[in-house]
Design a protein around this motif. Structure first.
Motif, PDB file in Angstrom:
ATOM      1  N   PHE A 119     -38.209 -70.286  13.787  1.00 58.89           N
ATOM      2  CA  PHE A 119     -38.157 -68.784  13.937  1.00 58.89           C
ATOM      3  C   PHE A 119     -38.484 -68.186  12.751  1.00 58.89           C
ATOM      4  CE2 PHE A 119     -36.267 -70.685  17.650  1.00 58.89           C
ATOM      5  CZ  PHE A 119     -37.086 -70.247  18.774  1.00 58.89           C
ATOM      6  N   GLY A 120     -38.741 -66.856  12.652  1.00 55.74           N
ATOM      7  CA  GLY A 120     -39.113 -66.058  11.421  1.00 55.74           C
ATOM      8  C   GLY A 120     -37.669 -65.734  10.760  1.00 55.74           C
ATOM      9  N   PRO A 172     -24.362 -59.650  27.533  1.00 58.77           N
ATOM     10  CA  PRO A 172     -25.425 -59.795  26.516  1.00 58.77           C
ATOM     11  C   PRO A 172     -25.243 -58.615  25.714  1.00 58.77           C
ATOM     12  CG  PRO A 172     -26.382 -59.943  28.577  1.00 58.77           C
ATOM     13  CD  PRO A 172     -24.834 -59.990  28.866  1.00 58.77           C
ATOM     14  N   PRO A 173     -25.951 -58.435  24.352  1.00 60.42           N
ATOM     15  CA  PRO A 173     -25.524 -57.347  23.510  1.00 60.42           C
ATOM     16  C   PRO A 173     -26.471 -56.064  24.160  1.00 60.42           C
ATOM     17  CG  PRO A 173     -26.981 -59.126  22.580  1.00 60.42           C
ATOM     18  CD  PRO A 173     -26.302 -59.653  23.733  1.00 60.42           C
ATOM     19  N   ALA A 174     -25.867 -54.897  23.615  1.00 57.93           N
ATOM     20  CA  ALA A 174     -26.673 -53.543  24.132  1.00 57.93           C
ATOM     21  C   ALA A 174     -27.885 -53.472  23.233  1.00 57.93           C
ATOM     22  CB  ALA A 174     -25.695 -52.659  24.007  1.00 57.93           C
ATOM     23  N   SER A 175     -27.615 -53.978  21.930  1.00 53.34           N
ATOM     24  CA  SER A 175     -28.763 -53.909  20.995  1.00 53.34           C
ATOM     25  C   SER A 175     -29.716 -55.170  21.119  1.00 53.34           C
ATOM     26  CB  SER A 175     -28.139 -53.591  19.371  1.00 53.34           C
ATOM     27  OG  SER A 175     -27.197 -54.835  19.206  1.00 53.34           O
ATOM     28  N   ARG A 176     -30.894 -54.755  20.292  1.00 55.48           N
ATOM     29  CA  ARG A 176     -31.691 -55.798  20.319  1.00 55.48           C
ATOM     30  C   ARG A 176     -31.541 -56.812  19.456  1.00 55.48           C
ATOM     31  NH1 ARG A 176     -36.215 -57.906  21.267  1.00 55.48           N
ATOM     32  NH2 ARG A 176     -36.179 -58.752  19.402  1.00 55.48           N
ATOM     33  N   VAL A 177     -31.662 -58.226  19.819  1.00 53.65           N
ATOM     34  CA  VAL A 177     -31.231 -59.263  18.817  1.00 53.65           C
ATOM     35  C   VAL A 177     -32.575 -60.245  19.220  1.00 53.65           C
ATOM     36  CG1 VAL A 177     -29.769 -61.099  18.732  1.00 53.65           C
ATOM     37  CG2 VAL A 177     -28.698 -58.923  18.850  1.00 53.65           C
ATOM     38  N   ASP A 178     -32.852 -61.212  18.214  1.00 55.96           N
ATOM     39  CA  ASP A 178     -34.019 -61.953  18.417  1.00 55.96           C
ATOM     40  C   ASP A 178     -33.579 -63.382  18.995  1.00 55.96           C
ATOM     41  OD1 ASP A 178     -36.049 -60.277  17.769  1.00 55.96           O
ATOM     42  OD2 ASP A 178     -34.947 -60.611  15.567  1.00 55.96           O
ATOM     43  N   LEU A 179     -32.426 -63.885  18.505  1.00 59.81           N
ATOM     44  CA  LEU A 179     -31.833 -65.316  18.852  1.00 59.81           C
ATOM     45  C   LEU A 179     -30.284 -65.105  19.326  1.00 59.81           C
ATOM     46  CD1 LEU A 179     -33.064 -67.252  15.914  1.00 59.81           C
ATOM     47  CD2 LEU A 179     -34.099 -67.072  17.848  1.00 59.81           C
ATOM     48  N   ALA A 180     -30.116 -65.752  20.453  1.00 59.55           N
ATOM     49  CA  ALA A 180     -28.623 -65.655  20.874  1.00 59.55           C
ATOM     50  C   ALA A 180     -27.988 -66.907  21.181  1.00 59.55           C
ATOM     51  CB  ALA A 180     -28.639 -64.635  22.032  1.00 59.55           C
ATOM     52  N   PHE A 181     -27.048 -67.197  20.455  1.00 61.15           N
ATOM     53  CA  PHE A 181     -26.361 -68.592  20.848  1.00 61.15           C
ATOM     54  C   PHE A 181     -25.169 -68.507  21.994  1.00 61.15           C
ATOM     55  CE2 PHE A 181     -27.656 -69.545  16.571  1.00 61.15           C
ATOM     56  CZ  PHE A 181     -27.941 -70.793  16.650  1.00 61.15           C
ATOM     57  N   ALA A 271     -46.241 -64.508  16.853  1.00 59.64           N
ATOM     58  CA  ALA A 271     -46.801 -64.591  15.425  1.00 59.64           C
ATOM     59  C   ALA A 271     -47.015 -63.313  14.741  1.00 59.64           C
ATOM     60  CB  ALA A 271     -48.119 -65.261  15.280  1.00 59.64           C
ATOM     61  N   PRO A 272     -47.072 -63.197  13.353  1.00 62.61           N
ATOM     62  CA  PRO A 272     -47.135 -62.096  12.613  1.00 62.61           C
ATOM     63  C   PRO A 272     -48.164 -61.133  13.137  1.00 62.61           C
ATOM     64  CG  PRO A 272     -46.696 -63.502  11.055  1.00 62.61           C
ATOM     65  CD  PRO A 272     -46.978 -64.452  12.441  1.00 62.61           C
ATOM     66  N   ASP A 273     -49.532 -61.592  13.545  1.00 66.39           N
ATOM     67  CA  ASP A 273     -50.725 -60.807  14.269  1.00 66.39           C
ATOM     68  C   ASP A 273     -50.292 -60.485  15.712  1.00 66.39           C
ATOM     69  OD1 ASP A 273     -50.896 -63.169  15.488  1.00 66.39           O
ATOM     70  OD2 ASP A 273     -53.069 -63.534  14.694  1.00 66.39           O
ATOM     71  N   GLY A 274     -49.200 -60.931  16.455  1.00 70.98           N
ATOM     72  CA  GLY A 274     -49.084 -60.600  17.871  1.00 70.98           C
ATOM     73  C   GLY A 274     -49.259 -61.827  18.626  1.00 70.98           C
ATOM     74  N   ARG A 276     -49.177 -64.895  21.042  1.00 69.55           N
ATOM     75  CA  ARG A 276     -48.126 -65.691  21.395  1.00 69.55           C
ATOM     76  C   ARG A 276     -48.409 -67.187  21.182  1.00 69.55           C
ATOM     77  NH1 ARG A 276     -43.685 -62.357  22.664  1.00 69.55           N
ATOM     78  NH2 ARG A 276     -42.963 -64.256  23.826  1.00 69.55           N
ATOM     79  N   ILE A 277     -47.305 -67.971  20.523  1.00 66.74           N
ATOM     80  CA  ILE A 277     -47.420 -69.145  20.219  1.00 66.74           C
ATOM     81  C   ILE A 277     -46.298 -69.994  20.788  1.00 66.74           C
ATOM     82  CG2 ILE A 277     -47.125 -70.553  18.303  1.00 66.74           C
ATOM     83  CD1 ILE A 277     -49.426 -68.885  17.587  1.00 66.74           C
ATOM     84  N   GLY A 278     -46.404 -71.121  21.404  1.00 67.93           N
ATOM     85  CA  GLY A 278     -45.676 -72.067  22.032  1.00 67.93           C
ATOM     86  C   GLY A 278     -44.679 -72.736  21.242  1.00 67.93           C
ATOM     87  N   VAL A 279     -43.522 -72.358  21.640  1.00 67.16           N
ATOM     88  CA  VAL A 279     -42.236 -72.663  20.759  1.00 67.16           C
ATOM     89  C   VAL A 279     -42.154 -74.544  20.642  1.00 67.16           C
ATOM     90  CG1 VAL A 279     -39.910 -72.798  20.300  1.00 67.16           C
ATOM     91  CG2 VAL A 279     -41.124 -70.704  20.539  1.00 67.16           C
ATOM     92  N   ASN A 280     -42.790 -74.884  21.856  1.00 72.42           N
ATOM     93  CA  ASN A 280     -42.480 -76.496  22.067  1.00 72.42           C
ATOM     94  C   ASN A 280     -43.313 -77.329  21.031  1.00 72.42           C
ATOM     95  OD1 ASN A 280     -43.936 -78.969  23.153  1.00 72.42           O
ATOM     96  ND2 ASN A 280     -42.035 -78.740  24.270  1.00 72.42           N
ATOM     97  N   ALA A 281     -44.601 -76.755  20.660  1.00 70.55           N
ATOM     98  CA  ALA A 281     -45.406 -77.373  19.752  1.00 70.55           C
ATOM     99  C   ALA A 281     -44.983 -77.119  18.337  1.00 70.55           C
ATOM    100  CB  ALA A 281     -46.950 -76.568  19.804  1.00 70.55           C
ATOM    101  N   LEU A 282     -44.206 -76.196  17.964  1.00 71.10           N
ATOM    102  CA  LEU A 282     -43.520 -75.892  16.618  1.00 71.10           C
ATOM    103  C   LEU A 282     -42.457 -76.782  16.625  1.00 71.10           C
ATOM    104  CD1 LEU A 282     -43.356 -72.102  16.370  1.00 71.10           C
ATOM    105  CD2 LEU A 282     -45.233 -73.451  15.630  1.00 71.10           C
TER     106      LEU A 282
END
Ligand SMILES: Cc1ncc(COP(=O)(O)O)c(C=O)c1O
Length: 411
Positions: A119-120, A172-181, A271-274, A276-282
Motif C-alpha cells: 500500500f502507498g 469504525p472511525p468517523a474520519s477517513r482512513v485507508d487501512l484499519a487493523f 493506482a496513482p492514475d486512478g 483499480r489494481i488487484g491486491v492479490n497480484a501485488l
C-alpha cells in the motif's frame, strides 16, 4: 553515506515484553526461592499434539529419501495445506475461497507488518487502543506516522479507544482512513466482535474505500458457533478485507511457525492514475520476490492439525486453555475484581484493584503474589488501569496463581 531509516528512531526504546522480562529477572535475582508463575506473554505451553508430531516426523523422514526429497516449494504454499485450510476454515463456514487466495507463511506477525508495503506510503492507518503493538510499530517503521507524543501515541495514526463503554470493540472511525487493523478475538482485551459489529466495519470500509486488516489469530478460541470466525462471513468483505490466521495459538505452532493470509481477488486498491489494481497480484508479487515458502515438514505438520485426529487433539488443548480462562475469569469475578474477556479468547483483561496504575499493579503482583501479568498500559494509553492475564499455562499454575492473587489483593 548509508542513511538509516529514520522512522526507527521514532519507536519507543523498550518493547513491552523485554521490559517485563527485565523486571522479572531482577525480582528473581533477589528472590531465588520465589516460584514465579508467568501469565504474561501470550505463548502456548502444551506440547505439540501427537498427530502433528507424527506428520512432522514422517515428512522429515520423507525428505531423507531420494524419492521424497523436496527443494524449494511453491512460495504460496503446498496445495494440500491450502485445500485443508479452505475446507476446514472456510467452506465449513459457508465461505468459498480459491486456492490462490490463500498464502501460507511463517507467521502472522510478519504478515501484518509486511502487508503494508503493498500500500502507498501516504495511506493512513487506524488501530484500536489498546492494541497488539506490532500493528503500530510496523506502521511507524513504514513511515506512516509522525513522532510519538508524551502519551506514547504516534502523530498521524488514528487510535480508536476500546473501553468498557463499547465492550472493548470500537466502532469504525468517523474520519477517513485507508487501512484499519482489527483484531478479534482481541489481544489484549479478550473481547470478540459480533456479526453486527463486523457488518458495520465492512460497510464502513466499503463506503470509504478502506482496507480492513483483519487479524483472526485467536479465531479457534471462539466458543459460540454463531459468532463469525472469519471476516468473509460478512457480505462484501472480500471487496475490502485481508485476513490473517495463524497456527500459533490454535495448534501450538509458536515455535514451529506456520500461518496464512487470505487476500481475495475481489480486493482492489487505487493506482496513482486512478486505475483499480488487484491486491492479490501485488501480494503474490511481493511473496514470490521476498519469500521462499514455509518448509515442507512444517506444512505437513500444519495440515495434520486439520486431520480428524489433529482437530480432536488441538481442540482438547484449546479446551484446556479455555478452562484456565474460565477459572481466572470466574475466580477473580467472584472475589470482586472487575474482569473482561476470557470467554472467546485465552486472555482475561482485569481492571487493576484500588485504582492502581498498570505498572504499579504489575510490580505488586510480582512482589506479593509472584505472578507475572502484562500491564495494560503497555498496549496503549487506554490500557492504563488494566492488566492482561494469559490462560496459556498448566492448570496447577493457573489455580495457584489465582489463589495467590486472591490472597494478596482480595478484599
Ligand atoms: C493478535 C496477534 N496476531 C498475531 C500474532 C502472531 O502470530 P504468529 O505467531 O503467527 O506470528 C499474535 C501473537 O501473539 C497475536 O497476538
Amino acid at each position: 553515506m548509508a542513511r538509516i531509516n529514520a522512522n526507527y528512531q521514532k519507536l519507543r526504546a523498550g518493547y513491552l515484553f523485554p521490559e517485563i522480562g527485565r523486571r522479572v529477572r531482577a525480582f528473581e535475582a533477589e528472590h531465588a526461592d520465589a516460584r514465579v508463575i508467568r501469565l504474561g506473554i501470550g505463548d502456548v505451553t502444551l506440547p505439540l499434539a501427537p498427530a502433528i508430531v507424527k506428520a512432522f516426523r514422517d515428512a522429515v523422514d520423507e525428505m531423507g529419501t531420494t524419492s521424497g526429497f523436496r527443494g524449494y516449494g511453491p512460495e504460496q504454499g503446498y496445495d494440500f495445506l491450502q485445500d485443508a485450510i479452505r475446507e476446514h476454515d472456510f467452506t465449513s463456514r459457508g465461505v468459498s475461497l480459491d486456492r490462490d487466495e490463500i498464502f501460507i507463511s511463517d507467521g502472522s506477525k510478519c504478515d501484518t507488518g509486511n502487508v503494508q508495503e503493498i500500500f502507498g506510503a501516504e495511506c493512513t492507518v487506524a488501530v484500536t487502543d489498546p492494541v497488539y503493538p506490532v500493528y503500530v510499530d510496523t506502521s511507524v517503521m513504514a513511515g506512516r506516522s509522525g513522532a510519538a507524543g508524551s502519551d506514547g501515541r504516534f502523530a498521524g495514526i488514528h487510535y480508536l479507544v476500546a473501553n468498557e463503554a463499547n465492550g472493548f470493540v470500537p466502532e469504525p472511525p468517523a474520519s477517513r482512513v485507508d487501512l484499519a487493523f482489527l483484531c478479534t478475538p482481541n489481544n489484549p482485551t479478550g473481547a470478540v466482535a459480533t456479526r453486527e459489529q463486523l457488518t458495520r466495519w465492512v460497510e464502513w470500509a466499503r463506503r470509504n474505500d478502506a482496507v480492513l486488516l483483519f487479524d483472526a489469530a485467536y479465531e479457534a478460541y471462539i466458543q459460540d458457533s454463531d459468532l463469525p470466525r472469519s471476516i468473509y462471513e460478512i457480505d462484501g468483505a472480500k471487496q475490502c478485507a485481508i485476513e490473517f490466521r495463524s497456527l500459533s495459538k490454535r495448534a501450538g505452532f509458536t515455535g514451529v511457525r506456520c500461518a496464512y493470509t487470505v487476500v481475495p481477488k475481489a480486493l482492489t486498491g487505487t493506482a496513482p492514475d486512478g486505475e483499480r489494481i488487484g491486491v492479490n497480484a501485488l501480494w503474490l508479487r511481493r511473496q514470490t520476490t521476498k519469500f521462499n515458502g514455509v518448509s515442507y515438514p512444517v506444512q505437513c505438520a500444519a495440515a495434520a492439525a486439520y486431520s480428524p485426529d489433529g482437530l480432536k487433539q488441538t481442540g482438547e488443548q484449546i479446551a484446556h486453555y479455555m478452562e484456565n480462562a474460565r477459572l481466572l475469569r470466574e475466580g477473580l469475578g467472584a472475589a470482586g475484581f472487575t474482569v473482561f474477556g476470557g470467554l472467546h479468547a485465552p486472555y482475561v483483561w482485569m481492571r487493576t484493584p484500588q485504582g492502581m496504575g498498570s505498572w504499579e499493579f504489575f510490580d505488586r503482583l510480582l512482589a506479593e503474589a509472584h505472578v507475572v501479568g502484562t500491564p495494560g498500559a503497555g498496549f496503549g494509553p487506554a490500557g492504563e488501569g488494566y492488566l492482561r492475564l494469559s490462560a496459556f499455562n498448566s492448570r496447577e499454575n493457573v489455580t495457584l496463581a489465582l489463589d495467590r492473587i486472591l490472597e494478596a489483593f482480595g478484599s
